[in-house]
Design a protein around this motif. Sequence first.
Motif, PDB file in Angstrom:
ATOM      1  N   LEU A  66       0.833  -1.199   0.000  1.00  0.00           N
ATOM      2  CA  LEU A  66       0.000   0.000   0.000  1.00  0.00           C
ATOM      3  C   LEU A  66       0.871   1.253   0.000  1.00  0.00           C
ATOM      4  N   LEU A  67       0.457   2.257  -0.757  1.00  0.00           N
ATOM      5  CA  LEU A  67       1.083   3.576  -0.735  1.00  0.00           C
ATOM      6  C   LEU A  67       0.035   4.591  -0.317  1.00  0.00           C
ATOM      7  N   ILE A  68       0.348   5.391   0.711  1.00  0.00           N
ATOM      8  CA  ILE A  68      -0.536   6.447   1.180  1.00  0.00           C
ATOM      9  C   ILE A  68       0.132   7.783   0.890  1.00  0.00           C
ATOM     10  N   GLY A  69      -0.557   8.647   0.175  1.00  0.00           N
ATOM     11  CA  GLY A  69      -0.068   9.992  -0.080  1.00  0.00           C
ATOM     12  C   GLY A  69      -0.761  10.975   0.844  1.00  0.00           C
ATOM     13  N   GLY A  70      -0.012  11.556   1.783  1.00  0.00           N
ATOM     14  CA  GLY A  70      -0.571  12.489   2.748  1.00  0.00           C
ATOM     15  C   GLY A  70      -0.795  11.809   4.085  1.00  0.00           C
ATOM     16  N   LEU A  84      -4.995  -4.537   7.482  1.00  0.00           N
ATOM     17  CA  LEU A  84      -4.015  -5.363   6.781  1.00  0.00           C
ATOM     18  C   LEU A  84      -3.343  -6.366   7.709  1.00  0.00           C
ATOM     19  N   GLY A  85      -2.827  -7.423   7.106  1.00  0.00           N
ATOM     20  CA  GLY A  85      -2.183  -8.479   7.866  1.00  0.00           C
ATOM     21  C   GLY A  85      -0.744  -8.145   8.218  1.00  0.00           C
ATOM     22  N   PRO A  86      -0.095  -9.036   8.984  1.00  0.00           N
ATOM     23  CA  PRO A  86       1.266  -8.773   9.468  1.00  0.00           C
ATOM     24  C   PRO A  86       2.317  -8.745   8.371  1.00  0.00           C
ATOM     25  N   ALA A  87       2.049  -9.314   7.215  1.00  0.00           N
ATOM     26  CA  ALA A  87       3.025  -9.334   6.126  1.00  0.00           C
ATOM     27  C   ALA A  87       2.859  -8.166   5.162  1.00  0.00           C
ATOM     28  N   ALA A  88       1.905  -7.296   5.423  1.00  0.00           N
ATOM     29  CA  ALA A  88       1.663  -6.157   4.547  1.00  0.00           C
ATOM     30  C   ALA A  88       2.809  -5.157   4.626  1.00  0.00           C
ATOM     31  N   SER A  89       2.912  -4.349   3.581  1.00  0.00           N
ATOM     32  CA  SER A  89       3.907  -3.277   3.515  1.00  0.00           C
ATOM     33  C   SER A  89       3.184  -1.975   3.226  1.00  0.00           C
ATOM     34  N   VAL A  90       3.418  -0.960   4.057  1.00  0.00           N
ATOM     35  CA  VAL A  90       2.731   0.317   3.913  1.00  0.00           C
ATOM     36  C   VAL A  90       3.762   1.432   3.800  1.00  0.00           C
ATOM     37  N   GLU A  91       3.724   2.151   2.685  1.00  0.00           N
ATOM     38  CA  GLU A  91       4.588   3.312   2.487  1.00  0.00           C
ATOM     39  C   GLU A  91       3.733   4.571   2.612  1.00  0.00           C
ATOM     40  N   VAL A  92       4.270   5.557   3.316  1.00  0.00           N
ATOM     41  CA  VAL A  92       3.582   6.834   3.491  1.00  0.00           C
ATOM     42  C   VAL A  92       4.462   7.936   2.928  1.00  0.00           C
ATOM     43  N   ALA A  93       3.939   8.710   1.993  1.00  0.00           N
ATOM     44  CA  ALA A  93       4.662   9.850   1.440  1.00  0.00           C
ATOM     45  C   ALA A  93       4.064  11.128   2.012  1.00  0.00           C
ATOM     46  N   GLU A  94       4.882  11.891   2.703  1.00  0.00           N
ATOM     47  CA  GLU A  94       4.449  13.162   3.297  1.00  0.00           C
ATOM     48  C   GLU A  94       5.480  14.236   2.975  1.00  0.00           C
ATOM     49  N   LEU A  95       5.033  15.282   2.304  1.00  0.00           N
ATOM     50  CA  LEU A  95       5.940  16.319   1.830  1.00  0.00           C
ATOM     51  C   LEU A  95       6.451  17.213   2.956  1.00  0.00           C
ATOM     52  N   VAL A  96       5.605  17.505   3.938  1.00  0.00           N
ATOM     53  CA  VAL A  96       5.971  18.431   5.013  1.00  0.00           C
ATOM     54  C   VAL A  96       6.606  17.640   6.155  1.00  0.00           C
ATOM     55  N   ASP A 139      -0.810  -2.653  -4.522  1.00  0.00           N
ATOM     56  CA  ASP A 139      -2.174  -3.183  -4.521  1.00  0.00           C
ATOM     57  C   ASP A 139      -3.195  -2.068  -4.329  1.00  0.00           C
ATOM     58  N   ALA A 140      -2.773  -0.982  -3.680  1.00  0.00           N
ATOM     59  CA  ALA A 140      -3.657   0.174  -3.509  1.00  0.00           C
ATOM     60  C   ALA A 140      -2.803   1.415  -3.296  1.00  0.00           C
TER      61      ALA A 140
END
Length: 228
Positions: A66-70, A84-96, A139-140
């Motif tokens: 997963l990629l989250i913008g903001g 999400l399950g324990p094997a999930a990967s979550v990236e967060v992009a935050e400009l500030v 995936d999202a």
Amino acid sequence: MQYWTLIEAAPIPGSTEELRLMQRGTEFAINLGRELLMGSRMRGSEEALARLGCADALTRGTSFRLLIGGLGMGFTLRAALDLLGPAASVEVAELVTAVVGWVRGPLAHLSGDALADPRVRVHQADVAQPIRAARGIYDAILLDVDNGPQGLTRDGNEALYSLAGLRAAWTALAPGGALAVWSAFPDRAFSQLLARAGFIVAEHTVRAHGKKGARHMIWVAARPGRTA
């Protein structure tokens, strides 16, 4: 009577405006100058963004990416991690950069210290960067980087919601993946633009706070080609 007090202000890269972290008792707000962007009492639509965008998480396998913008106050991130399950990967992009510090610091309790979750990796950058660099890996993708497709906090956000930006998101998604976009307002032209970019589009009206509060719009745009 309790009054709002300023905790910290932070400039927005590429803009003449600044974000201001405010507190009144146990309540927090992030303002754009004097205008309210988000508040700790209004998290319903941010949580709905994660719920709608990650609706297929269980059917897409344990290694959901997963990629989250903001980042905001971390409400979308917290809701996604809970889904999400324990094997999930979550990236967060935050400009500030300061927003990341706020969510790790004075706002950490609001998201259950979500940034400390080992599944999370933070990009202190414009979300357009990881989107442009990716080819069929997410995936999202969840976008909540402004008041919606019409940029308010930063002119550069409009490119993210342009036809070229949406096609880059389509390319970054795996077949069957979903792009979910939060907005304070409906926008029929944006729905049409998503379709032109190749997505199958669904519109969802959600409330800012449970069944109360302002009505916000979430687009869930699926890239066709889901594999079994």
